[in-house]
Motif scaffolding. Sequence first.
Motif, PDB file in Angstrom:
ATOM      1  N   ALA A 248     -65.621 -17.763  19.479  1.00 11.85           N
ATOM      2  CA  ALA A 248     -64.499 -17.156  18.757  1.00 11.85           C
ATOM      3  C   ALA A 248     -64.506 -15.646  18.942  1.00 11.85           C
ATOM      4  CB  ALA A 248     -64.574 -17.511  17.271  1.00 11.85           C
ATOM      5  N   LEU A 249     -65.689 -15.032  18.823  1.00 11.87           N
ATOM      6  CA  LEU A 249     -65.803 -13.581  18.983  1.00 11.87           C
ATOM      7  C   LEU A 249     -65.395 -13.157  20.396  1.00 11.87           C
ATOM      8  CD1 LEU A 249     -66.667 -10.850  17.804  1.00 11.87           C
ATOM      9  CD2 LEU A 249     -68.981 -11.322  18.643  1.00 11.87           C
ATOM     10  N   ALA A 250     -65.789 -13.947  21.393  1.00 13.49           N
ATOM     11  CA  ALA A 250     -65.446 -13.616  22.777  1.00 13.49           C
ATOM     12  C   ALA A 250     -63.932 -13.575  22.968  1.00 13.49           C
ATOM     13  CB  ALA A 250     -66.079 -14.623  23.729  1.00 13.49           C
ATOM     14  N   VAL A 251     -63.225 -14.559  22.416  1.00 15.08           N
ATOM     15  CA  VAL A 251     -61.763 -14.603  22.556  1.00 15.08           C
ATOM     16  C   VAL A 251     -61.122 -13.452  21.788  1.00 15.08           C
ATOM     17  CG1 VAL A 251     -59.680 -15.960  22.118  1.00 15.08           C
ATOM     18  CG2 VAL A 251     -61.771 -17.106  22.882  1.00 15.08           C
ATOM     19  N   LEU A 252     -61.572 -13.230  20.539  1.00 11.06           N
ATOM     20  CA  LEU A 252     -61.001 -12.166  19.710  1.00 11.06           C
ATOM     21  C   LEU A 252     -61.201 -10.784  20.337  1.00 11.06           C
ATOM     22  CD1 LEU A 252     -62.093 -13.448  16.196  1.00 11.06           C
ATOM     23  CD2 LEU A 252     -59.737 -13.154  16.974  1.00 11.06           C
ATOM     24  N   CYS A 253     -62.378 -10.539  20.870  1.00 11.09           N
ATOM     25  CA  CYS A 253     -62.652  -9.232  21.471  1.00 11.09           C
ATOM     26  C   CYS A 253     -61.870  -9.042  22.759  1.00 11.09           C
ATOM     27  CB  CYS A 253     -64.146  -9.066  21.734  1.00 11.09           C
ATOM     28  SG  CYS A 253     -65.128  -8.914  20.220  1.00 11.09           S
ATOM     29  N   LYS A 254     -61.690 -10.108  23.501  1.00 11.38           N
ATOM     30  CA  LYS A 254     -60.935 -10.006  24.751  1.00 11.38           C
ATOM     31  C   LYS A 254     -59.473  -9.681  24.475  1.00 11.38           C
ATOM     32  CE  LYS A 254     -60.776 -12.206  29.283  1.00 11.38           C
ATOM     33  NZ  LYS A 254     -61.216 -13.361  30.099  1.00 11.38           N
ATOM     34  N   ILE A 255     -58.966 -10.154  23.334  1.00  9.68           N
ATOM     35  CA  ILE A 255     -57.572  -9.897  22.966  1.00  9.68           C
ATOM     36  C   ILE A 255     -57.430  -8.572  22.233  1.00  9.68           C
ATOM     37  CG2 ILE A 255     -55.663 -10.671  21.486  1.00  9.68           C
ATOM     38  CD1 ILE A 255     -56.587 -13.556  22.041  1.00  9.68           C
ATOM     39  N   ASN A 256     -58.326  -8.282  21.279  1.00  9.09           N
ATOM     40  CA  ASN A 256     -58.141  -7.170  20.344  1.00  9.09           C
ATOM     41  C   ASN A 256     -59.063  -5.978  20.586  1.00  9.09           C
ATOM     42  OD1 ASN A 256     -56.297  -8.565  18.140  1.00  9.09           O
ATOM     43  ND2 ASN A 256     -57.910 -10.034  18.623  1.00  9.09           N
ATOM     44  N   GLY A 257     -60.093  -6.142  21.403  1.00  7.70           N
ATOM     45  CA  GLY A 257     -61.110  -5.108  21.530  1.00  7.70           C
ATOM     46  C   GLY A 257     -62.299  -5.423  20.632  1.00  7.70           C
ATOM     47  N   LYS A 258     -63.442  -4.783  20.902  1.00  3.38           N
ATOM     48  CA  LYS A 258     -64.692  -5.141  20.233  1.00  3.38           C
ATOM     49  C   LYS A 258     -64.654  -4.932  18.728  1.00  3.38           C
ATOM     50  CE  LYS A 258     -69.673  -4.235  20.309  1.00  3.38           C
ATOM     51  NZ  LYS A 258     -70.773  -3.470  20.942  1.00  3.38           N
ATOM     52  N   THR A 259     -64.263  -3.730  18.283  1.00  4.19           N
ATOM     53  CA  THR A 259     -64.295  -3.425  16.849  1.00  4.19           C
ATOM     54  C   THR A 259     -63.321  -4.286  16.073  1.00  4.19           C
ATOM     55  OG1 THR A 259     -64.921  -1.139  17.329  1.00  4.19           O
ATOM     56  CG2 THR A 259     -64.040  -1.600  15.133  1.00  4.19           C
ATOM     57  N   GLU A 260     -62.069  -4.325  16.526  1.00  8.05           N
ATOM     58  CA  GLU A 260     -61.050  -5.103  15.831  1.00  8.05           C
ATOM     59  C   GLU A 260     -61.384  -6.591  15.883  1.00  8.05           C
ATOM     60  OE1 GLU A 260     -57.669  -5.708  13.532  1.00  8.05           O
ATOM     61  OE2 GLU A 260     -58.796  -3.888  13.997  1.00  8.05           O
ATOM     62  N   GLY A 261     -61.867  -7.064  17.028  1.00  5.43           N
ATOM     63  CA  GLY A 261     -62.226  -8.471  17.157  1.00  5.43           C
ATOM     64  C   GLY A 261     -63.315  -8.867  16.180  1.00  5.43           C
ATOM     65  N   THR A 262     -64.315  -7.989  16.017  1.00  6.09           N
ATOM     66  CA  THR A 262     -65.398  -8.262  15.073  1.00  6.09           C
ATOM     67  C   THR A 262     -64.882  -8.290  13.640  1.00  6.09           C
ATOM     68  OG1 THR A 262     -66.970  -7.170  16.559  1.00  6.09           O
ATOM     69  CG2 THR A 262     -67.670  -7.496  14.286  1.00  6.09           C
ATOM     70  N   ASN A 263     -63.991  -7.359  13.293  1.00  8.39           N
ATOM     71  CA  ASN A 263     -63.404  -7.327  11.946  1.00  8.39           C
ATOM     72  C   ASN A 263     -62.604  -8.599  11.662  1.00  8.39           C
ATOM     73  OD1 ASN A 263     -64.475  -4.792  11.473  1.00  8.39           O
ATOM     74  ND2 ASN A 263     -62.617  -3.699  12.097  1.00  8.39           N
ATOM     75  N   ILE A 264     -61.810  -9.038  12.646  1.00 15.46           N
ATOM     76  CA  ILE A 264     -60.994 -10.248  12.454  1.00 15.46           C
ATOM     77  C   ILE A 264     -61.900 -11.461  12.285  1.00 15.46           C
ATOM     78  CG2 ILE A 264     -59.306 -11.791  13.525  1.00 15.46           C
ATOM     79  CD1 ILE A 264     -58.124  -9.336  14.931  1.00 15.46           C
ATOM     80  N   LEU A 265     -62.993 -11.523  13.054  1.00 14.65           N
ATOM     81  CA  LEU A 265     -63.930 -12.636  12.925  1.00 14.65           C
ATOM     82  C   LEU A 265     -64.501 -12.692  11.508  1.00 14.65           C
ATOM     83  CD1 LEU A 265     -65.572 -14.944  14.250  1.00 14.65           C
ATOM     84  CD2 LEU A 265     -67.336 -13.237  14.753  1.00 14.65           C
ATOM     85  N   ASN A 266     -64.851 -11.534  10.950  1.00 15.23           N
ATOM     86  CA  ASN A 266     -65.393 -11.497   9.576  1.00 15.23           C
ATOM     87  C   ASN A 266     -64.352 -11.947   8.561  1.00 15.23           C
ATOM     88  OD1 ASN A 266     -67.924 -10.590  10.410  1.00 15.23           O
ATOM     89  ND2 ASN A 266     -67.304  -8.433  10.327  1.00 15.23           N
ATOM     90  N   GLU A 267     -63.076 -11.539   8.764  1.00 16.69           N
ATOM     91  CA  GLU A 267     -62.000 -11.977   7.861  1.00 16.69           C
ATOM     92  C   GLU A 267     -61.843 -13.490   7.917  1.00 16.69           C
ATOM     93  OE1 GLU A 267     -58.337 -10.039   8.658  1.00 16.69           O
ATOM     94  OE2 GLU A 267     -59.035  -8.041   8.090  1.00 16.69           O
ATOM     95  N   ILE A 268     -61.859 -14.032   9.132  1.00  9.12           N
ATOM     96  CA  ILE A 268     -61.719 -15.485   9.282  1.00  9.12           C
ATOM     97  C   ILE A 268     -62.859 -16.200   8.569  1.00  9.12           C
ATOM     98  CG2 ILE A 268     -61.721 -17.392  10.930  1.00  9.12           C
ATOM     99  CD1 ILE A 268     -60.452 -15.484  12.972  1.00  9.12           C
ATOM    100  N   LYS A 269     -64.088 -15.723   8.766  1.00  4.07           N
ATOM    101  CA  LYS A 269     -65.249 -16.379   8.161  1.00  4.07           C
ATOM    102  C   LYS A 269     -65.214 -16.283   6.633  1.00  4.07           C
ATOM    103  CE  LYS A 269     -69.271 -15.887  10.204  1.00  4.07           C
ATOM    104  NZ  LYS A 269     -70.444 -15.298  10.856  1.00  4.07           N
ATOM    105  N   ASN A 270     -64.647 -15.183   6.111  1.00  4.32           N
ATOM    106  CA  ASN A 270     -64.556 -15.022   4.663  1.00  4.32           C
ATOM    107  C   ASN A 270     -63.548 -15.984   4.044  1.00  4.32           C
ATOM    108  OD1 ASN A 270     -66.470 -13.008   4.555  1.00  4.32           O
ATOM    109  ND2 ASN A 270     -64.973 -11.340   4.757  1.00  4.32           N
TER     110      ASN A 270
END
Length: 490
Positions: A248-270
């Motif tokens: 999931a992180l790999a896809v999110l970072c490829k689309i949004n960039g590393k920082t934003e992808g990591t933030n979105i992953l945390n929101e999803i997990k929350n």
Amino acid sequence: MDYSEKGSKTYLFTIVLVAVLGGLLFGYDTAVISGAEKGLQAFFLGAEDFVYTDGWHGFTCASALIGCIIGSAVSGYMASNWGRKKSLIFAGIMFFISALGSMEPEFLFFEHGVANYPLLIAFNVYRVIGGVGVGLASALCPMYIAEVAPSNIRGTLVSWNQFAIIFGQLVVYMVNFFILGDHTNPVIESIGQGVNAVAPGSDPWTISTGWRYMFGSEAVPAGLFALLICFVPETPRYLVMAGQDKKALAVLCKINGKTEGTNILNEIKNTITEKTEKVFTYGVLVIFVGIMLSVFQQAVGINAVLYYAPRIFGDMGMENPMMQTIIMGVVNILFTLVAIFTVEKWGRKPLLITGSTGMAIGAFGVALTFGHAGLEVVTMLSIMVYSASFMMSWGPICWVLISEIFPNTIRGAATAIAVAFQWIFNWIVSASFVPMFNMQTSGDPNFGHWFTYGLYGLICVLAALFVWRLVPETKGKTLEDMSNLWRNRK
């Protein structure tokens, strides 16, 4: 793994482009009947073992919608258990089987070209199979796009799915037009009590062959979609629910960039604290709103126009109904683009209310002018206004909202419920249109025409009131915001 801080819009747009091919197939499959239905009707009117009535023809034209109901109803289960990607591959296979089977329903079991009751059943089974694909694609393509798209452009990208649906309809209108070529659709004459006959001199090629090529032409985009969807990633939100955070992180970072992808992953997990929650966890209102968005999108009657456009324009006295249908398809494309380029600026609710108003004006215009000598152009323009208003509003925006409004943990099941209702009402509208449109009274042979469009106009007014009072504005909100929005409205 090292990720860029910018992300890749090219990567995002590429996978969205593949996903919207499902929307193109949705449009292609549902509108192919518009050019083929008269040839198909004439073919089965030649059956000797049963009488092919208006009721049978209405059922046959709408039979794919039974599959759509099934496909959309199981889409939540498949999306949650198979994943979005595998479910879309399955949908592509269903499209492909249906295209070839509808073209040659005699395959293996029946004598070619001999119309009979068992062959009618076989034809409808193949159309139902295609409908399963449409039902799955209608629920999963917007869901897939919404789950990979950044929140600031999600509405625009999901709207491209509706553009693909309308583009698919335009493509099949043009394909049907070129397949017909110098041939003509048969003339169907009523002989009373819902029974018809083929007029002498009708083109035999259209009756025996033309409709087959129209249905079979879908095999090309269906095969392409089934192949290409194999190369797109699974959605990050499904991957998190499946416990595959690294993917999931790999896809999110490829689309949004590393920082934003990591933030979105945390929101999803929350927000995905449980893999599934009961569908009414966030109250009845969110499910009711989703269902009624679907109901109104169909109850306004748009698919009666899209599926039967050549017949309607022919009844209006137009010399080339297929060409008029293509013109309507172009207008639909242009007004779908209006929605795409304004949905993030104007918001969802203003577009829906504006579109409902325009549709009501167009529908009432058709009701008041249809069948009146000298007013044919006004009737045609009213149909165009009605159709264009739908394309800039309820067409794309309903799909945007259905893909947005449900919280993560119930999205699969809630979307399936909403989309199933959409196809149920699509079937009701499509199956009832021909008998309702052909209703006559002793004093008014056009009674069915004005009654049908008057009813659609009234429903458009009710749709505007529903949006104004109950539908939340989701512009600029993340999918994770939906949980709090509906908890606060319980």
